[in-house]
Each structure stands twice: as structure tokens, then as C-alpha cells.
Design a protein around this motif. Structure first.
Motif, PDB file in Angstrom:
ATOM      1  N   GLY A   1      54.067  43.980  39.911  1.00 49.59           N
ATOM      2  CA  GLY A   1      53.830  44.383  38.527  1.00 49.59           C
ATOM      3  C   GLY A   1      52.351  44.513  38.207  1.00 49.59           C
ATOM      4  N   LEU A   2      51.529  43.642  38.785  1.00 53.02           N
ATOM      5  CA  LEU A   2      50.087  43.748  38.571  1.00 53.02           C
ATOM      6  C   LEU A   2      49.542  45.038  39.178  1.00 53.02           C
ATOM      7  CD1 LEU A   2      48.928  40.079  39.172  1.00 53.02           C
ATOM      8  CD2 LEU A   2      48.641  41.392  37.070  1.00 53.02           C
ATOM      9  N   ALA A   3      50.023  45.396  40.363  1.00 53.67           N
ATOM     10  CA  ALA A   3      49.573  46.639  40.984  1.00 53.67           C
ATOM     11  C   ALA A   3      49.987  47.845  40.145  1.00 53.67           C
ATOM     12  CB  ALA A   3      50.136  46.749  42.392  1.00 53.67           C
ATOM     13  N   ARG A   4      51.185  47.787  39.579  1.00 54.93           N
ATOM     14  CA  ARG A   4      51.692  48.898  38.769  1.00 54.93           C
ATOM     15  C   ARG A   4      50.969  48.988  37.425  1.00 54.93           C
ATOM     16  NH1 ARG A   4      56.894  47.051  37.559  1.00 54.93           N
ATOM     17  NH2 ARG A   4      55.842  46.004  35.827  1.00 54.93           N
ATOM     18  N   ASP A   5      50.724  47.843  36.783  1.00 57.40           N
ATOM     19  CA  ASP A   5      50.222  47.836  35.414  1.00 57.40           C
ATOM     20  C   ASP A   5      48.703  47.797  35.305  1.00 57.40           C
ATOM     21  OD1 ASP A   5      52.892  47.778  34.686  1.00 57.40           O
ATOM     22  OD2 ASP A   5      52.932  45.593  34.444  1.00 57.40           O
ATOM     23  N   ARG A   6      48.019  47.321  36.365  1.00 64.95           N
ATOM     24  CA  ARG A   6      46.552  47.213  36.335  1.00 64.95           C
ATOM     25  C   ARG A   6      45.959  47.848  37.597  1.00 64.95           C
ATOM     26  NH1 ARG A   6      44.568  42.777  32.863  1.00 64.95           N
ATOM     27  NH2 ARG A   6      46.306  41.820  31.760  1.00 64.95           N
ATOM     28  N   PRO A   7      46.200  49.126  37.804  1.00 64.54           N
ATOM     29  CA  PRO A   7      45.813  49.744  39.072  1.00 64.54           C
ATOM     30  C   PRO A   7      44.311  49.712  39.356  1.00 64.54           C
ATOM     31  CG  PRO A   7      46.509  51.403  37.482  1.00 64.54           C
ATOM     32  CD  PRO A   7      46.877  50.075  36.904  1.00 64.54           C
ATOM     33  N   LEU A   8      43.472  49.999  38.379  1.00 60.05           N
ATOM     34  CA  LEU A   8      42.036  50.015  38.618  1.00 60.05           C
ATOM     35  C   LEU A   8      41.546  48.629  39.010  1.00 60.05           C
ATOM     36  CD1 LEU A   8      39.283  51.342  38.637  1.00 60.05           C
ATOM     37  CD2 LEU A   8      39.160  51.016  36.143  1.00 60.05           C
ATOM     38  N   LEU A   9      41.977  47.624  38.288  1.00 60.45           N
ATOM     39  CA  LEU A   9      41.558  46.256  38.578  1.00 60.45           C
ATOM     40  C   LEU A   9      42.006  45.831  39.970  1.00 60.45           C
ATOM     41  CD1 LEU A   9      40.349  43.553  37.506  1.00 60.45           C
ATOM     42  CD2 LEU A   9      42.681  42.972  36.782  1.00 60.45           C
ATOM     43  N   MET A  10      43.266  46.057  40.299  1.00 63.17           N
ATOM     44  CA  MET A  10      43.782  45.598  41.586  1.00 63.17           C
ATOM     45  C   MET A  10      43.219  46.413  42.744  1.00 63.17           C
ATOM     46  SD  MET A  10      45.461  42.955  40.833  1.00 63.17           S
ATOM     47  CE  MET A  10      46.305  42.597  42.392  1.00 63.17           C
ATOM     48  N   ARG A  11      42.967  47.705  42.545  1.00 60.59           N
ATOM     49  CA  ARG A  11      42.351  48.516  43.598  1.00 60.59           C
ATOM     50  C   ARG A  11      40.933  48.013  43.889  1.00 60.59           C
ATOM     51  NH1 ARG A  11      43.035  53.200  41.400  1.00 60.59           N
ATOM     52  NH2 ARG A  11      45.025  53.627  42.416  1.00 60.59           N
ATOM     53  N   THR A  12      40.207  47.665  42.837  1.00 63.95           N
ATOM     54  CA  THR A  12      38.855  47.138  43.007  1.00 63.95           C
ATOM     55  C   THR A  12      38.888  45.804  43.729  1.00 63.95           C
ATOM     56  OG1 THR A  12      38.212  48.227  40.938  1.00 63.95           O
ATOM     57  CG2 THR A  12      36.740  46.529  41.784  1.00 63.95           C
TER      58      THR A  12
ATOM     59  N   ILE B   1      37.965  42.620  48.885  1.00 66.56           N
ATOM     60  CA  ILE B   1      38.416  41.715  49.938  1.00 66.56           C
ATOM     61  C   ILE B   1      38.093  42.284  51.318  1.00 66.56           C
ATOM     62  CG2 ILE B   1      40.499  40.801  51.054  1.00 66.56           C
ATOM     63  CD1 ILE B   1      41.671  40.355  48.301  1.00 66.56           C
ATOM     64  N   LEU B   2      38.155  43.608  51.462  1.00 65.03           N
ATOM     65  CA  LEU B   2      37.936  44.250  52.750  1.00 65.03           C
ATOM     66  C   LEU B   2      36.457  44.433  53.078  1.00 65.03           C
ATOM     67  CD1 LEU B   2      40.754  46.945  52.561  1.00 65.03           C
ATOM     68  CD2 LEU B   2      40.776  44.793  53.832  1.00 65.03           C
ATOM     69  N   GLN B   3      35.576  44.066  52.166  1.00 67.30           N
ATOM     70  CA  GLN B   3      34.152  44.167  52.443  1.00 67.30           C
ATOM     71  C   GLN B   3      33.654  42.937  53.191  1.00 67.30           C
ATOM     72  OE1 GLN B   3      31.776  45.392  49.141  1.00 67.30           O
ATOM     73  NE2 GLN B   3      33.015  47.210  48.722  1.00 67.30           N
ATOM     74  N   GLU B   4      32.358  42.918  53.441  1.00 68.41           N
ATOM     75  CA  GLU B   4      31.784  41.926  54.352  1.00 68.41           C
ATOM     76  C   GLU B   4      32.050  40.490  53.943  1.00 68.41           C
ATOM     77  OE1 GLU B   4      27.430  40.821  56.307  1.00 68.41           O
ATOM     78  OE2 GLU B   4      27.689  42.631  55.102  1.00 68.41           O
ATOM     79  N   ASP B   5      31.979  40.195  52.652  1.00 70.91           N
ATOM     80  CA  ASP B   5      32.176  38.814  52.202  1.00 70.91           C
ATOM     81  C   ASP B   5      33.605  38.340  52.405  1.00 70.91           C
ATOM     82  OD1 ASP B   5      29.554  38.568  51.514  1.00 70.91           O
ATOM     83  OD2 ASP B   5      29.851  39.023  49.389  1.00 70.91           O
ATOM     84  N   GLY B   6      34.556  39.274  52.457  1.00 73.03           N
ATOM     85  CA  GLY B   6      35.929  38.929  52.791  1.00 73.03           C
ATOM     86  C   GLY B   6      36.675  38.197  51.696  1.00 73.03           C
ATOM     87  N   PHE B   7      37.662  37.445  52.137  1.00 71.69           N
ATOM     88  CA  PHE B   7      38.606  36.770  51.248  1.00 71.69           C
ATOM     89  C   PHE B   7      38.022  35.449  50.765  1.00 71.69           C
ATOM     90  CE2 PHE B   7      42.478  34.169  50.587  1.00 71.69           C
ATOM     91  CZ  PHE B   7      43.116  34.974  49.656  1.00 71.69           C
ATOM     92  N   LEU B   8      38.002  35.243  49.459  1.00 72.05           N
ATOM     93  CA  LEU B   8      37.408  34.052  48.855  1.00 72.05           C
ATOM     94  C   LEU B   8      38.477  33.016  48.543  1.00 72.05           C
ATOM     95  CD1 LEU B   8      35.082  32.504  47.511  1.00 72.05           C
ATOM     96  CD2 LEU B   8      35.537  33.815  45.423  1.00 72.05           C
ATOM     97  N   GLN B   9      38.366  31.847  49.153  1.00 77.74           N
ATOM     98  CA  GLN B   9      39.309  30.762  48.872  1.00 77.74           C
ATOM     99  C   GLN B   9      38.719  29.853  47.794  1.00 77.74           C
ATOM    100  OE1 GLN B   9      41.333  28.879  52.105  1.00 77.74           O
ATOM    101  NE2 GLN B   9      40.942  30.572  53.496  1.00 77.74           N
ATOM    102  N   CYS B  10      38.749  30.350  46.574  1.00 84.70           N
ATOM    103  CA  CYS B  10      38.229  29.619  45.422  1.00 84.70           C
ATOM    104  C   CYS B  10      39.336  28.761  44.819  1.00 84.70           C
ATOM    105  CB  CYS B  10      37.705  30.622  44.398  1.00 84.70           C
ATOM    106  SG  CYS B  10      38.983  31.758  43.802  1.00 84.70           S
ATOM    107  N   PRO B  11      39.011  27.889  43.862  1.00 86.41           N
ATOM    108  CA  PRO B  11      40.051  27.068  43.221  1.00 86.41           C
ATOM    109  C   PRO B  11      41.181  27.902  42.627  1.00 86.41           C
ATOM    110  CG  PRO B  11      37.893  26.210  42.665  1.00 86.41           C
ATOM    111  CD  PRO B  11      37.654  27.497  43.402  1.00 86.41           C
ATOM    112  N   ASP B  12      40.858  29.064  42.078  1.00 93.45           N
ATOM    113  CA  ASP B  12      41.893  29.909  41.483  1.00 93.45           C
ATOM    114  C   ASP B  12      42.826  30.459  42.555  1.00 93.45           C
ATOM    115  OD1 ASP B  12      40.798  30.110  38.577  1.00 93.45           O
ATOM    116  OD2 ASP B  12      39.089  30.519  39.865  1.00 93.45           O
TER     117      ASP B  12
END
Length: 209
Positions: A101-112, A117-128
Motif C-alpha cells: 500500500g505504501l508503494a501504491r499510495d506514496r510512489p515518489l517517496l518510496m522510489r526515492t 538504499i542501493l547507493q553507497e551508504d546502503g541499508f541503514l539499521q536505525c532504531p526505526d
């Protein structure tokens, strides 16, 4: 006036951080990543510009934390929506629907978010992200997984792939088809969760677990 207690200061910091995360989601969804500055985010959140750098080491990390918080809140709301889901299959269906539903309803946000995530810094394992992971891991445990940690990681990969498929410029896949594939994999009835429409019966034979 007596100084504020440590607990009051901690609560104020928590609220400031959450306002920054919420403002980031709003602005990136409205304007896109490049057009959103840290000053814009601080202004929307009603906080000092310096607080952004105090809490987050850059805009990319701020965005990841903001989207992970949004995903956690959306997933938690879906799982707790009355009637509260206690059955593991219903909970897993709701989890899949919340992410798609997030991908469907917030496409610009989720695409960004996915591009970051696919850039150099990668996947962030933050508290959230860890709160989001806990809910998905618990969902797999209630679903009946013998290895919730490994099965959570697989579910995360499948959901990320489905989100990319929904958002792929020029060749997006319909949410209904992706949902059907995920439901088939986990042996879920189409009527569970929040069906986006009638069951695409052609080729949708739910296997028994």
C-alpha cells in the motif's frame, strides 16, 4: 525556575526528532529528494537547523530513518486495526498489504527510499528500522515459522522486490498481481488482509500449508 529533569529533556528530544522525521516524509513526498533541503525540513518541523545535524549525519540517513518510521507506524496500525489480528496468517496478510500500500499510495517517496538504499551508504539499521524488523519478525513467528529470523529476512527481501516492481519506471507491475504471488507463496487466502479488489482467480490457486 528549576532546571528541567532528564526525563523531560529526553521527551523534548524525542518529539523534536519525530517532528523532523515527519517533516521529511511530507516534503520528499511533495517535492522530491533533490528539491528538499535540510533547512526546509527544519522549517517544516519548527526546529532549529542545527538539530537536524545533531540527530542525523546527513539527508540520506534522515530520509531512511523517516521512511522506516513511516513503515513501522503503518505496519503497526495495520496489525492493530480492529478487529485486532491474532491469527498469524491474517497478520502476515496485513503486513504484506501495508507495505504494498505504501508503494501504491506514496510512489515518489518510496522510489526515492529504494534508490537511496542501493547507493553507497546502503541499508541503514536505525532504531526505526529495528522496530519495523521486530514487527515483521514477530509476524513470521506468529505465522508459524520455525526460524523467524531467517524467514523475516526472506520476507523483507520479497517485499523489497515487490516494491521495486510496483515502482519500476516504464514497466510497473500491478499491486494485485504481486499480492497474489506473495499470498500464493505463503498460502494465504485472497480475502485476508485488505484485498485491493476481487481475486484474480486466473492462476491463483492457494496451496495448503
Amino acid at each position: 525556575m528549576s532546571p528541567r529533569s532528564a526525563s523531560v529533556n529526553e521527551e523534548l528530544r524525542r518529539r523534536s526528532r519525530e517532528r523532523l522525521l515527519g517533516a521529511t516524509v511530507e516534503l520528499v513526498a511533495e517535492r522530491g529528494y533533490e528539491a528538499t533541503t535540510l533547512a526546509d525540513i527544519a522549517d517544516r518541523a519548527g526546529t532549529a537547523r542545527g538539530l537536524v545535524s545533531y540527530y542525523f549525519p546527513g539527508k540520506r540517513r534522515l530520509l531512511q530513518s523517516a521512511v522506516h518510521r513511516l513503515m513501522h507506524l503503518e505496519l503497526a496500525a495495520a496489525l492493530e486495526r480492529p478487529p485486532r489480528a491474532r491469527d498469524g496468517r491474517e497478520r502476515l496478510a496485513r503486513a504484506i498489504d501495508a507495505v504494498l500500500g505504501l508503494a501504491r499510495d506514496r510512489p515518489l517517496l518510496m522510489r526515492t527510499h529504494m534508490a537511496g538504499i542501493l547507493q553507497e551508504d546502503g541499508f541503514l539499521q536505525c532504531p526505526d528500522q529495528q522496530r519495523l524488523a521486530h514487527l515483521l519478525r514477530d509476524t513470521m513467528a506468529r505465522y508459524g515459522s520455525a526460524d523467524p529470523e531467517s524467514d523475516y529476512r526472506l520476507l523483507r527481501a520479497l517485499l523489497m522486490g515487490a516494491v521495486v516492481a510496483v515502482l519500476l519506471p516504464g514497466a510497473p507491475m500491478p499491486v494485485e498481481r504481486l499480492r497474489a504471488e506473495l499470498f500464493r507463496r505463503y498460502g494465504l487466502d485472497w480475502e485476508l488482509g485488505v484485498p485491493p479488489g476481487p481475486s484474480p482467480r486466473e492462476g491463483f490457486d492457494t496451496p495448503a500449508r
